[in-house]
Enzyme design. Structure first.
Site, PDB file in Angstrom:
ATOM      1  N   ASN A   1     -10.621   4.571  -4.479  1.00 48.32           N
ATOM      2  CA  ASN A   1     -10.744   5.944  -3.979  1.00 48.32           C
ATOM      3  C   ASN A   1      -9.459   6.752  -4.159  1.00 48.32           C
ATOM      4  O   ASN A   1      -9.471   7.870  -4.683  1.00 48.32           O
ATOM      5  CB  ASN A   1     -11.125   5.892  -2.496  1.00 48.32           C
ATOM      6  CG  ASN A   1     -11.760   7.173  -2.007  1.00 48.32           C
ATOM      7  OD1 ASN A   1     -12.441   7.863  -2.761  1.00 48.32           O
ATOM      8  ND2 ASN A   1     -11.540   7.503  -0.754  1.00 48.32           N
TER       9      ASN A   1
ATOM     10  N   TYR B   1      -2.133   1.003   1.358  1.00 48.99           N
ATOM     11  CA  TYR B   1      -2.306   2.459   1.469  1.00 48.99           C
ATOM     12  C   TYR B   1      -1.090   3.195   0.902  1.00 48.99           C
ATOM     13  O   TYR B   1      -1.215   4.097   0.064  1.00 48.99           O
ATOM     14  CB  TYR B   1      -2.527   2.831   2.939  1.00 48.99           C
ATOM     15  CG  TYR B   1      -2.431   4.297   3.205  1.00 48.99           C
ATOM     16  CD1 TYR B   1      -3.278   5.198   2.556  1.00 48.99           C
ATOM     17  CD2 TYR B   1      -1.480   4.803   4.097  1.00 48.99           C
ATOM     18  CE1 TYR B   1      -3.177   6.559   2.790  1.00 48.99           C
ATOM     19  CE2 TYR B   1      -1.380   6.150   4.332  1.00 48.99           C
ATOM     20  CZ  TYR B   1      -2.226   7.030   3.680  1.00 48.99           C
ATOM     21  OH  TYR B   1      -2.115   8.366   3.906  1.00 48.99           O
TER      22      TYR B   1
HETATM   23  N1  UFG Z   1      -0.927   0.756  17.314  1.00 43.06           N
HETATM   24  C1  UFG Z   1      -1.104  -0.129  18.352  1.00 43.06           C
HETATM   25  N2  UFG Z   1      -2.362  -0.300  18.835  1.00 43.06           N
HETATM   26  C2  UFG Z   1      -3.451   0.348  18.312  1.00 43.06           C
HETATM   27  C3  UFG Z   1      -3.247   1.260  17.252  1.00 43.06           C
HETATM   28  C4  UFG Z   1      -1.970   1.436  16.774  1.00 43.06           C
HETATM   29  O1  UFG Z   1      -0.170  -0.750  18.841  1.00 43.06           O
HETATM   30  O2  UFG Z   1      -4.568   0.129  18.779  1.00 43.06           O
HETATM   31  C5  UFG Z   1       0.422   0.947  16.788  1.00 43.06           C
HETATM   32  C6  UFG Z   1       0.534   0.590  15.318  1.00 43.06           C
HETATM   33  O3  UFG Z   1       0.767  -0.790  15.142  1.00 43.06           O
HETATM   34  C7  UFG Z   1       1.687   1.481  14.884  1.00 43.06           C
HETATM   35  C8  UFG Z   1       1.555   2.716  15.786  1.00 43.06           C
HETATM   36  O4  UFG Z   1       0.738   2.317  16.880  1.00 43.06           O
HETATM   37  O5  UFG Z   1       2.886   0.843  15.147  1.00 43.06           O
HETATM   38  C9  UFG Z   1       0.901   3.877  15.102  1.00 43.06           C
HETATM   39  O6  UFG Z   1      -0.301   3.405  14.501  1.00 43.06           O
HETATM   40  P1  UFG Z   1      -1.383   4.376  13.880  1.00 43.06           P
HETATM   41  O7  UFG Z   1      -2.513   3.504  13.424  1.00 43.06           O
HETATM   42  O8  UFG Z   1      -1.708   5.468  14.836  1.00 43.06           O
HETATM   43  O9  UFG Z   1      -0.619   5.054  12.668  1.00 43.06           O
HETATM   44  P2  UFG Z   1       0.161   4.381  11.446  1.00 43.06           P
HETATM   45  O10 UFG Z   1       1.641   4.526  11.745  1.00 43.06           O
HETATM   46  O11 UFG Z   1      -0.317   3.014  11.159  1.00 43.06           O
HETATM   47  O12 UFG Z   1      -0.270   5.267  10.243  1.00 43.06           O
HETATM   48  C10 UFG Z   1      -0.264   6.665  10.312  1.00 43.06           C
HETATM   49  C11 UFG Z   1      -1.279   7.183   9.318  1.00 43.06           C
HETATM   50  C12 UFG Z   1      -0.867   6.802   7.947  1.00 43.06           C
HETATM   51  C13 UFG Z   1       0.560   7.233   7.673  1.00 43.06           C
HETATM   52  C14 UFG Z   1       1.483   6.719   8.735  1.00 43.06           C
HETATM   53  C15 UFG Z   1       2.864   7.262   8.510  1.00 43.06           C
HETATM   54  O13 UFG Z   1      -2.574   6.618   9.605  1.00 43.06           O
HETATM   55  O14 UFG Z   1      -1.742   7.454   7.065  1.00 43.06           O
HETATM   56  O15 UFG Z   1       1.014   7.142   9.989  1.00 43.06           O
HETATM   57  O16 UFG Z   1       3.746   6.890   9.519  1.00 43.06           O
HETATM   58  F1  UFG Z   1       0.948   6.680   6.519  1.00 43.06           F
END
Ligand code: UFG
Length: 331
Positions: free
Chosen positions: A91, A140
């Site tokens: 995608n 990603y």
């Molecule tokens: N987290 C938890 N529990 C959860 C969900 C998330 O502890 O149930 C933590 C994750 O491990 C991470 C933080 O919260 O440390 C933020 O997680 P998110 O899933 O909200 O966001 P990400 O940082 O993984 O990713 C987001 C976007 C991506 C982007 C990234 C850039 O989804 O597209 O931010 O920082 F690349």
């Protein structure tokens, strides 16, 4: 400008569409509704289409005499990308290359591209500037970095002009309260904390407390979706007036740990989120905090939502007013 917004029915896309319409631009939303929501498209012209459908893409570009494209139609979940890499490469890479082919074949050479902080991997220093090494730790991030490199090559060889915006953690919702974050399944921290506060999920898992951060949980830079929207508008205008291709970070420059986000959400809602410690999630870097000095200086971008409580409050309003999101997909 006549702007084609792929993925304009999605979370970030719908907020950009709203801003473009407010400022009087002509907007065509192009979305296959796999993750987007028809209900998030309010007044815009809408084409139910896939980025792999070259004929429909070309016909849409011709019909509406499109001058520029904002490309959101991609998968964006770090965790899922680690278990379903094929979907992400297909995608995010093949689909975007197809979009570029159709754009160039039809003379559209201005593109604002959704990139991500995930391109950096584990940064050597903080805050992160755009010139730091890019070594993504997850699929990603790799798909987005591949496309940044491809666009740089297309820019040199075919005259494509693009601005890649590396978002840090998008969150919040429009103050109107009628569009917001609704993923199925939801994996992002802020909506999950708010759902836990509302009793809509059994409990929140904190993915790891043994990271090299001040409290052991991951640190992220949270940026309001309407501040992202402003940056897209500035990028579009810059390209329209001849700006060279460029890459910019978009973040607030402040890092918040998972525990701090939970505390802030509990303070905003006045509720307690049931929570438990869990193992690390694959692909998560310890800390990602942006320097956005470059886009502030080059394009005059200025974020409005810099207070984490205010930022979470906009998301909270959306969740309270729309406990089932747009109501078209099971949450
Ligand atoms: N987290 C938890 N529990 C959860 C969900 C998330 O502890 O149930 C933590 C994750 O491990 C991470 C933080 O919260 O440390 C933020 O997680 P998110 O899933 O909200 O966001 P990400 O940082 O993984 O990713 C987001 C976007 C991506 C982007 C990234 C850039 O989804 O597209 O931010 O920082 F690349």
């Amino acid at each position: 400008m006549r702007v084609l917004v792929t993925g304009g029915a999605g979370y970030i896309g719908s907020h950009i569409v709203r801003l473009l319409e407010k400022t009087g631009e002509n907007v065509i939303v192009y979305d296959n509704l796999v993750t987007g929501h028809q209900a998030a498209v309010k007044n815009s012209t809408f084409v139910n289409g896939d980025i792999f459908d070259s004929e429909l893409l070309a016909a849409t570009i011709k019909k509406y005499d499109i001058t520029s494209v904002i490309h959101f139609a991609a998968y964006s979940l770090v965790g899922v990308s680690m278990v379903k890499p094929q979907e992400y490469y297909h995608n995010n890479v093949v689909g975007t290359l197809n979009l570029l082919d159709v754009m160039l074949a039809n003379g559209v050479k201005q593109l604002v591209f959704s990139s991500t902080a995930a391109v950096y991997g584990e940064p050597e220093n903080s805050p992160i500037t755009e010139d730091m090494p890019q070594n993504p730790t997850n699929v990603y991030g790799r798909t987005k970095l591949i496309m940044e490199n491809a666009m740089a090559d297309y820019s040199r060889s075919y005259g494509l002009k693009y601005i890649a915006l590396r978002y840090f953690n998008a969150c919040g919702a429009d103050d109107a309260g009628d569009i917001g974050e609704d993923h199925s399944p939801e994996t992002h921290l802020i909506p999950l904390v708010l759902k836990a506060c509302m009793g809509k999920t059994p409990g929140l898992k904190i993915f790891g407390d043994d990271y090299p951060t001040h409290d052991g949980t991951c640190v992220r830079d949270y940026i309001h979706v309407n501040d992202l929207a402003q940056a897209h508008l500035l990028a579009l205008k810059a390209l329209a007036s001849g700006h060279e291709s460029a890459v910019y970070n978009l973040g607030n420059g402040n890092g918040f740990s998972v525990k701090e986000i939970i505390e802030a959400a509990e303070a905003v809602t006045g509720l307690t989120a049931p929570k438990e410690m869990a193992l690390r999630r694959a692909g998560d870097p310890a800390a990602l905090v942006a320097s956005s000095v470059k886009i502030r200086q080059d394009l005059g971008w200025q974020p409005e939502y810099t207070d984490i409580n205010k930022l979470i409050a906009t998301a909270w309003r959306w969740h309270q007013d729309n406990p089932n999101g747009f109501g078209d997909k099971s949450c």
